[in-house]
Motif scaffolding. Structure first.
Motif, short mmCIF file in Angstrom:
data_model
loop_
_atom_site.label_atom_id
_atom_site.label_comp_id
_atom_site.label_asym_id
_atom_site.label_seq_id
_atom_site.Cartn_x
_atom_site.Cartn_y
_atom_site.Cartn_z
N LYS A 132 0.80 -1.23 0.00
CA LYS A 132 0.00 0.00 0.00
C LYS A 132 0.83 1.28 0.00
N PRO A 133 1.95 1.38 0.72
CA PRO A 133 2.65 2.67 0.74
C PRO A 133 3.00 3.20 -0.64
N GLN A 134 3.55 2.35 -1.53
CA GLN A 134 3.93 2.83 -2.85
C GLN A 134 2.72 3.06 -3.74
N GLN A 135 1.66 2.27 -3.56
CA GLN A 135 0.45 2.47 -4.36
C GLN A 135 -0.27 3.75 -3.96
N PHE A 136 -0.34 3.99 -2.66
CA PHE A 136 -0.94 5.22 -2.16
C PHE A 136 -0.14 6.43 -2.64
N GLU A 137 1.16 6.35 -2.53
CA GLU A 137 2.04 7.44 -2.97
C GLU A 137 1.81 7.74 -4.45
N TYR A 138 1.72 6.70 -5.27
CA TYR A 138 1.54 6.92 -6.70
C TYR A 138 0.19 7.57 -6.99
N ALA A 139 -0.86 7.12 -6.31
CA ALA A 139 -2.19 7.70 -6.51
C ALA A 139 -2.22 9.16 -6.09
N VAL A 140 -1.57 9.49 -4.98
CA VAL A 140 -1.50 10.88 -4.54
C VAL A 140 -0.75 11.72 -5.57
N ASN A 141 0.38 11.22 -6.05
CA ASN A 141 1.16 11.97 -7.03
C ASN A 141 0.36 12.21 -8.31
N THR A 154 3.23 -2.31 6.68
CA THR A 154 3.63 -3.42 7.56
C THR A 154 4.87 -3.12 8.37
N ASP A 155 5.51 -1.98 8.13
CA ASP A 155 6.76 -1.68 8.85
C ASP A 155 6.90 -0.17 9.02
N PRO A 156 7.82 0.26 9.89
CA PRO A 156 7.98 1.70 10.12
C PRO A 156 8.36 2.48 8.87
N ALA A 157 9.19 1.89 8.00
CA ALA A 157 9.56 2.59 6.77
C ALA A 157 8.31 2.87 5.93
N GLY A 158 7.41 1.91 5.86
CA GLY A 158 6.17 2.11 5.12
C GLY A 158 5.30 3.18 5.74
N ILE A 159 5.24 3.22 7.07
CA ILE A 159 4.45 4.25 7.75
C ILE A 159 5.01 5.64 7.47
N ARG A 160 6.32 5.77 7.52
CA ARG A 160 6.92 7.08 7.23
C ARG A 160 6.58 7.53 5.81
N VAL A 162 3.90 6.60 4.04
CA VAL A 162 2.48 6.93 3.99
C VAL A 162 2.23 8.32 4.59
N LEU A 163 2.83 8.60 5.73
CA LEU A 163 2.62 9.90 6.36
C LEU A 163 3.10 11.05 5.47
N LYS A 164 4.19 10.83 4.77
CA LYS A 164 4.67 11.85 3.83
C LYS A 164 3.66 12.05 2.71
N SER A 165 3.08 10.96 2.21
CA SER A 165 2.08 11.07 1.15
C SER A 165 0.78 11.70 1.66
N VAL A 166 0.44 11.44 2.93
CA VAL A 166 -0.74 12.07 3.51
C VAL A 166 -0.58 13.59 3.50
N GLU A 167 0.59 14.06 3.88
CA GLU A 167 0.81 15.51 3.87
C GLU A 167 0.66 16.07 2.46
N ASP A 364 -17.27 17.76 -0.36
CA ASP A 364 -16.85 17.94 1.03
C ASP A 364 -15.69 16.99 1.30
N ILE A 365 -14.47 17.47 1.12
CA ILE A 365 -13.29 16.62 1.18
C ILE A 365 -12.82 16.42 2.62
N TYR A 366 -12.61 15.15 3.01
CA TYR A 366 -12.01 14.87 4.32
C TYR A 366 -10.83 13.93 4.12
N ASN A 367 -9.99 13.81 5.14
CA ASN A 367 -8.75 13.05 5.03
C ASN A 367 -8.53 12.23 6.29
N GLU A 368 -8.57 10.90 6.16
CA GLU A 368 -8.39 9.99 7.28
C GLU A 368 -7.00 9.34 7.29
N GLY A 369 -6.14 9.84 6.43
CA GLY A 369 -4.84 9.20 6.26
C GLY A 369 -3.96 9.20 7.48
N GLU A 370 -3.98 10.28 8.25
CA GLU A 370 -3.08 10.37 9.39
C GLU A 370 -3.45 9.37 10.47
#
Length: 441
Positions: A132-141, A154-160, A162-167, A364-370
């Protein structure tokens, strides 16, 4: 927005208007709601990434919403799964909501990019969490609105990541829904609101459970590569699944953190394998039972049980103790402010899609990513505590926690599996051993 704007215009332009803070969100929503249907082009075009049970389930929930939706492309690691998903969805009387030509059916681990590149408004990501982290990142981009199933990594690197992509998604004004559906169920929402308003006083402890029976296992096929076997049997490999505490128990951990309105600062835990030790079922990395003690900044505790043990006590739920009473976040409070939810019980999977599609239709845009990322990280922290036998600190793990699958962006179904999941000469996979496992790589 101009009075002749349509839904497609809004969905394409939402990233641009997000940065204009002077524009009232309420006014924007009203303008879109007033003009979209009159323009006759209010269709929300959807791409599905991941065609397993939850992916098909999410699409059925979306089809049942009140929006004008159309599935226009699908992707799965396995071509037969993508094709089968289309057949299954078509048989469920949703054929008029599906317009997927043959060249919009994509497969392979890298095929998600071509799918997301298809002209669309919303991407539904329902793949195993390791991807998911790379797929989410690509969709955001690409500027897509997104619904992403839990857990998100599944790991801290992936969470970091995702959080960058959420921003970035917030900067672009993108909708991000995350499949922690209890947050959309009125029985949970009203109960937890009362807890936050002091109905049981200060919350001092909680118990959260996902105790179930055994889980599925797919035996190896003769023609499968190791990567194909692990992707097809993803629940049993930590780089793809994150273990049961991450894959399923995240729901209850998320509720506990929602109740506290904060995330734990540390965790210690224990766990192991009792039933998953013989025969084909031993070809697995995950524990079949875990127990965690989470500590919050105010020294209150959350005790967690998660397991898949056939023949044992099963229970999925949450229980809260406060200075003035107790509560079950799914609908009741006991004590001096006793109360019970009497409203309609709604299916969370369905309600989260009603809410998401309705919000998109209204603009009405909301964001649950964080909170999706932080609740996933809570589960990962618990897993690392159980695997290592050590006290794990939130800040240290977030900063130093490792990557279970380096180079995952370049994986194909013919690639070698990550080193963390490679079997030895006897076909035995690496198993975490408390006291020896290193949580920081």
């Amino acid at each position: 927005m101009p009075q002749n704007s349509d839904r497609r215009s809004f969905l394409k332009q939402s990233t641009a208007v997000a940065g204009v803070t002077a524009l009232s969100a309420t006014a924007l929503s009203a303008s879109v709601a007033k003009t979209a249907h009159a323009a006759g082009s209010d269709e929300i075009r959807i791409v599905l990434i991941g065609c397993g049970g939850r992916g098909k389930g999410a699409m059925v929930n979306i089809f049942k919403s009140q929006g004008n939706v159309k599935l226009v492309a699908v992707h799965d690691a396995f071509a037969e799964s993508a094709q089968q998903a289309l057949k299954t969805l078509g048989r469920k009387a949703y054929a008029d909501k599906i317009d997927v030509p043959p060249d919009h059916v994509f497969s392979g681990l890298e095929g998600y990019k071509a799918a997301i590149d298809v002209d669309c408004d919303l991407v539904v990501i329902a793949t195993p969490p390791g991807f998911k982290p790379q797929q989410f990142e690509y969709a955001v981009n690409k500027g897509r609105h997104i619904f992403m199933e839990k857990p998100v990594a599944t790991d801290p690197a992936g969470i970091r990541r995702v959080l960058k992509s959420v921003e970035e998604s917030k900067k672009k004004g993108l909708m991000v829904g995350v499949g922690l559906q209890r947050r959309h169920e009125p029985q949970y929402k009203e109960t937890i609101e009362r807890i936050h308003d002091g109905a049981i006083g200060e919350v001092v402890s909680q118990q959260v459970y996902w105790n179930g029976g055994g889980i599925w296992y797919r035996n190896r096929k003769e023609d499968q590569s190791e990567m194909q076997f692990q992707c097809n049997n993803w629940y049993h490999f930590n780089w793809i699944c994150g273990d049961q505490i991450t894959e399923q128990h995240i729901h209850n951990l998320d509720v506990g953190c929602w109740v506290k309105n904060m995330y734990p600062v540390e965790c210690n835990g224990m766990g192991g394998r009792e039933q998953r030790v013989d025969g084909d079922a031993s070809k697995s990395q995950i524990f079949d039972h875990t127990f965690c003690e989470y500590t919050f900044a105010d020294d209150s505790k959350m005790f967690s049980q998660g397991r898949h043990l056939a023949g044992s006590w099963t229970h999925v739920g949450e229980h809260v103790q406060g200075t003035k009473g107790t509560a079950d976040p799914s609908g009741w409070i006991k004590g001096e402010n006793a109360w019970e939810y009497t409203g309609k019980q709604l299916n969370g999977h369905q309600q989260e899609q009603h809410d998401l599609i309705d919000a998109l239709m209204r603009g009405d845009i909301y964001n649950e990513g964080e909170y999706g990322a932080h609740s996933t990280f809570t589960a990962i922290m618990g897993r690392e505590a159980c695997y290592s036998g050590k006290i794990i600190k939130w800040d240290e793990l977030m900063e130093k926690g490792g990557d279970l699958a380096p180079g995952i962006d370049d994986f194909s179904l013919d690639s070698p599996v990550p080193e963390s999941a490679r079997p030895d000469a006897n076909g035995i996979y690496p198993i975490p051993v408390p006291g020896k496992y290193k949580p920081f790589g």
